[in-house]
Design a protein around this motif. Structure first.
Motif, PDB file in Angstrom:
ATOM      1  N   LEU A 126       0.832  -1.207   0.000  1.00 12.35           N
ATOM      2  CA  LEU A 126       0.000   0.000   0.000  1.00 12.35           C
ATOM      3  C   LEU A 126       0.863   1.252   0.000  1.00 12.35           C
ATOM      4  O   LEU A 126       1.788   1.387   0.810  1.00 12.35           O
ATOM      5  CB  LEU A 126      -0.903   0.017   1.236  1.00 12.35           C
ATOM      6  CG  LEU A 126      -1.792   1.260   1.393  1.00 12.35           C
ATOM      7  CD1 LEU A 126      -2.872   1.297   0.311  1.00 12.35           C
ATOM      8  CD2 LEU A 126      -2.427   1.296   2.782  1.00 12.35           C
ATOM      9  N   TYR A 127       0.537   2.176  -0.919  1.00 10.39           N
ATOM     10  CA  TYR A 127       1.187   3.489  -0.956  1.00 10.39           C
ATOM     11  C   TYR A 127       0.142   4.569  -0.714  1.00 10.39           C
ATOM     12  O   TYR A 127      -1.019   4.448  -1.136  1.00 10.39           O
ATOM     13  CB  TYR A 127       1.891   3.713  -2.297  1.00 10.39           C
ATOM     14  CG  TYR A 127       3.131   2.862  -2.447  1.00 10.39           C
ATOM     15  CD1 TYR A 127       4.368   3.323  -2.004  1.00 10.39           C
ATOM     16  CD2 TYR A 127       3.062   1.590  -2.997  1.00 10.39           C
ATOM     17  CE1 TYR A 127       5.507   2.541  -2.120  1.00 10.39           C
ATOM     18  CE2 TYR A 127       4.198   0.787  -3.110  1.00 10.39           C
ATOM     19  CZ  TYR A 127       5.410   1.274  -2.676  1.00 10.39           C
ATOM     20  OH  TYR A 127       6.533   0.495  -2.775  1.00 10.39           O
ATOM     21  N   THR A 128       0.561   5.623  -0.023  1.00  7.24           N
ATOM     22  CA  THR A 128      -0.363   6.687   0.356  1.00  7.24           C
ATOM     23  C   THR A 128       0.263   8.055   0.107  1.00  7.24           C
ATOM     24  O   THR A 128       1.487   8.208   0.118  1.00  7.24           O
ATOM     25  CB  THR A 128      -0.741   6.572   1.842  1.00  7.24           C
ATOM     26  OG1 THR A 128       0.460   6.452   2.624  1.00  7.24           O
ATOM     27  CG2 THR A 128      -1.633   5.365   2.094  1.00  7.24           C
ATOM     28  N   LEU A 204       3.267   2.912   6.157  1.00  9.48           N
ATOM     29  CA  LEU A 204       3.853   3.077   7.482  1.00  9.48           C
ATOM     30  C   LEU A 204       4.751   4.306   7.523  1.00  9.48           C
ATOM     31  O   LEU A 204       4.696   5.098   8.474  1.00  9.48           O
ATOM     32  CB  LEU A 204       4.648   1.832   7.880  1.00  9.48           C
ATOM     33  CG  LEU A 204       5.236   1.858   9.298  1.00  9.48           C
ATOM     34  CD1 LEU A 204       4.136   1.945  10.346  1.00  9.48           C
ATOM     35  CD2 LEU A 204       6.113   0.631   9.546  1.00  9.48           C
ATOM     36  N   THR A 205       5.552   4.494   6.488  1.00 11.71           N
ATOM     37  CA  THR A 205       6.394   5.694   6.420  1.00 11.71           C
ATOM     38  C   THR A 205       5.534   6.947   6.394  1.00 11.71           C
ATOM     39  O   THR A 205       5.843   7.946   7.062  1.00 11.71           O
ATOM     40  CB  THR A 205       7.296   5.644   5.169  1.00 11.71           C
ATOM     41  OG1 THR A 205       8.177   4.525   5.259  1.00 11.71           O
ATOM     42  CG2 THR A 205       8.116   6.919   5.028  1.00 11.71           C
ATOM     43  N   TYR A 346      -2.158   5.942  11.835  1.00 11.29           N
ATOM     44  CA  TYR A 346      -1.901   4.498  11.853  1.00 11.29           C
ATOM     45  C   TYR A 346      -3.214   3.715  11.818  1.00 11.29           C
ATOM     46  O   TYR A 346      -3.393   2.790  11.018  1.00 11.29           O
ATOM     47  CB  TYR A 346      -1.100   4.106  13.097  1.00 11.29           C
ATOM     48  CG  TYR A 346       0.221   4.818  13.224  1.00 11.29           C
ATOM     49  CD1 TYR A 346       1.327   4.427  12.472  1.00 11.29           C
ATOM     50  CD2 TYR A 346       0.377   5.893  14.092  1.00 11.29           C
ATOM     51  CE1 TYR A 346       2.551   5.078  12.598  1.00 11.29           C
ATOM     52  CE2 TYR A 346       1.584   6.559  14.213  1.00 11.29           C
ATOM     53  CZ  TYR A 346       2.668   6.156  13.462  1.00 11.29           C
ATOM     54  OH  TYR A 346       3.875   6.813  13.572  1.00 11.29           O
ATOM     55  N   LEU A 347      -4.143   4.102  12.676  1.00 10.87           N
ATOM     56  CA  LEU A 347      -5.421   3.391  12.745  1.00 10.87           C
ATOM     57  C   LEU A 347      -6.289   3.698  11.531  1.00 10.87           C
ATOM     58  O   LEU A 347      -6.960   2.800  10.990  1.00 10.87           O
ATOM     59  CB  LEU A 347      -6.159   3.771  14.029  1.00 10.87           C
ATOM     60  CG  LEU A 347      -5.428   3.491  15.348  1.00 10.87           C
ATOM     61  CD1 LEU A 347      -6.338   3.807  16.536  1.00 10.87           C
ATOM     62  CD2 LEU A 347      -4.932   2.063  15.420  1.00 10.87           C
ATOM     63  N   ALA A 348      -6.298   4.946  11.079  1.00 18.25           N
ATOM     64  CA  ALA A 348      -7.124   5.321   9.920  1.00 18.25           C
ATOM     65  C   ALA A 348      -6.664   4.579   8.664  1.00 18.25           C
ATOM     66  O   ALA A 348      -7.490   4.024   7.919  1.00 18.25           O
ATOM     67  CB  ALA A 348      -7.065   6.831   9.703  1.00 18.25           C
ATOM     68  N   PHE A 349      -5.354   4.554   8.411  1.00 22.47           N
ATOM     69  CA  PHE A 349      -4.849   3.840   7.231  1.00 22.47           C
ATOM     70  C   PHE A 349      -5.150   2.344   7.332  1.00 22.47           C
ATOM     71  O   PHE A 349      -5.496   1.697   6.341  1.00 22.47           O
ATOM     72  CB  PHE A 349      -3.340   4.050   7.095  1.00 22.47           C
ATOM     73  CG  PHE A 349      -2.933   5.425   6.627  1.00 22.47           C
ATOM     74  CD1 PHE A 349      -3.884   6.391   6.295  1.00 22.47           C
ATOM     75  CD2 PHE A 349      -1.596   5.764   6.505  1.00 22.47           C
ATOM     76  CE1 PHE A 349      -3.499   7.651   5.866  1.00 22.47           C
ATOM     77  CE2 PHE A 349      -1.203   7.020   6.068  1.00 22.47           C
ATOM     78  CZ  PHE A 349      -2.162   7.967   5.757  1.00 22.47           C
TER      79      PHE A 349
END
Length: 446
Positions: A126-128, A204-205, A346-349
């Motif tokens: 996953l990338y954001t 995570l990053t 962290y929780l939202a992603f």
């Protein structure tokens, strides 16, 4: 000890680092910090730094208070804000464990790690890419106790030597000094409102970068004689601040959301991911929009999404499929517009990812596109189109979340229960307040 840890130890010695701050977050996303002397760093890498977990919101009960912060050497950075580099101050994010080395069930970073590991088992990464909005205010409130924006500018306005312009330049310099790449920045629509967009990175990053970003923005604001707020809706008459976030899944070097020739070049995998996010949108709202004030942003207009739908060039939709660039197949992505810039990233992603992956694995069907301005439709028209509303308050969002198997499974029992307990208390405290609206409308009339 691995190579990254050895590299950090070498840099600490070579650069004369005198103070090391170990960062982590509680379940609400508040940044926590414990300091360690350089002489203790090697031991911190191998054995962790112990602290009383029962003193941190949602971390542990008194009977299970012993907790360890394990520094993640890959996140080491010298802090560049005022006197940081000169004073030799650096930081690292931590993973939280129990004394036996077991990952703590209360650590939001571990929640995201679990979600990403499950996604990797399906062959995806996953990338954001977040677009983070915030306000800059004068140090003092006005005579009515309201915040005062530092300027009266609007969307994309350029003010020569303006406070916002100077602020963004200073903040971006600081972020890039720390290795956090910035893609765009500009003044947003409301007075004093700004947006800075971080460049694509793994999830995570990105979550770590968001926590650093919020700290940097507040530090720079203080240094310039103002204060920054990520409150979702600080001013009644203006749009609130969100964190529109772009998501994409990659299978190796291949963008799994891209399919040449498909509608909007969005693959069946991408369509199912969107369907999953939409189907579970109400369930995850208490995390993506975790504050009482969040629902005043969602239901306060200003292009904030208040209904469960998707669209291509429709900024009233909850999920948008951005314009496809014909020469850049790797850029295919979806934009989720509900997230607050004050959420726990962290929780939202983790929850957006879990919802999207549920859509992929169970082959959800994407509902029809919302082509109209959803805000302009009547309630009856939205019902006919099958467009559900998002929760209109924190208490409604908590009721929906409480029944969600997906949220409970993704967050884990401990974080799930702690969030429900914490947010119910927030709602009870809010519900008992007598507001200025009530005083103005009822005090003399009734």
């Amino acid at each position: 000890m691995d190579r990254q840890q050895e590299h950090v130890l070498r840099v600490v010695e070579e650069r004369g680092i005198r103070f090391l701050r170990l960062w982590f977050t509680d379940v609400q996303g508040s940044l926590k910090s414990v300091g360690v002397a350089p002489a203790e760093l090697e031991n911190a890498f191998t054995e962790g730094i112990g602290f009383d977990g029962s003193a941190i919101e949602g971390f542990a009960r008194v009977v299970e208070a012993d907790t360890l912060a394990m520094p993640d050497a890959s996140t080491f950075q010298v802090l560049p804000w005022p006197n940081g580099a000169e004073a030799g101050i650096a930081r690292m994010f931590c993973d939280i464990t129990l004394p036996d080395g077991t990952p703590s069930s209360a650590d939001p970073r571990q929640v995201l790690r679990r979600a990403l590991a499950a996604t990797e088992d399906e062959g995806y990464t996953l990338y954001t890419h977040p677009e983070i909005e915030f306000f800059l205010f004068e140090p003092q409130l006005d005579e009515w106790g309201r915040p005062v924006p530092i300027d009266d500018a609007g969307y994309f306005d350029h003010l020569a030597h303006g406070d916002g312009h100077d602020f963004r330049r200073a903040a971006i310099d600081m972020l890039e000094t720390m290795g956090i790449a910035v893609e765009f920045s500009h003044h947003e629509g409301a007075p004093g409102q700004n947006e800075i967009d971080l460049r694509y990175a793994d999830a995570l990053t990105t979550a770590d970068n968001i926590m650093t970003f919020r700290t940097v923005v507040k530090e720079v604001a203080l240094s310039q004689g103002c204060f920054a707020s990520f409150m979702p809706k600080p001013m009644q008459e203006h749009a609130g601040s969100g964190m529109h976030t772009h998501f994409s899944l990659f299978d190796g070097d291949h963008n799994a959301f891209h399919e040449p020739g498909a509608e909007y070049q969005l693959s069946i995998t991408g369509r199912r991911f969107v369907a999953g996010v939409l189907r579970h949108a109400r369930e995850i709202s208490a995390v993506t929009n975790q504050w009482v004030n969040s629902y005043k942003r969602l239901w306060g207009g200003g292009e904030a999404p208040a209904h469960v739908c998707w669209g291509h060039n429709n900024r009233s939709a909850m999920v948008r499929i951005p314009m496809y660039k014909p020469t850049k197949g790797q850029s295919s992505r979806i934009e989720v517009r509900t997230l607050d810039s004050a959420c726990n990233p962290y929780l939202a992603f983790a929850l957006v990812l879990a919802a999207g992956m549920r859509g992929i694995t169970e082959e959800y069907e994407l509902p029809p596109e919302a082509e109209d301005d959803v805000w302009a439709l009547t309630d009856r028209e939205r019902r006919i189109l099958g467009i559900e509303p998002l929760p209109s308050s924190l208490t409604e969002a908590l009721h929906v979340m409480e029944e969600s198997e997906l949220v409970a499974e993704t967050l884990g029992e401990h974080v799930f229960d702690q969030l429900l307990r914490n947010k119910r208390e927030e709602w009870r405290a809010y519900r008992g307040q007598v507001t200025q609206y009530e005083l103005q409308n009822y005090l003399r009339r009734l």
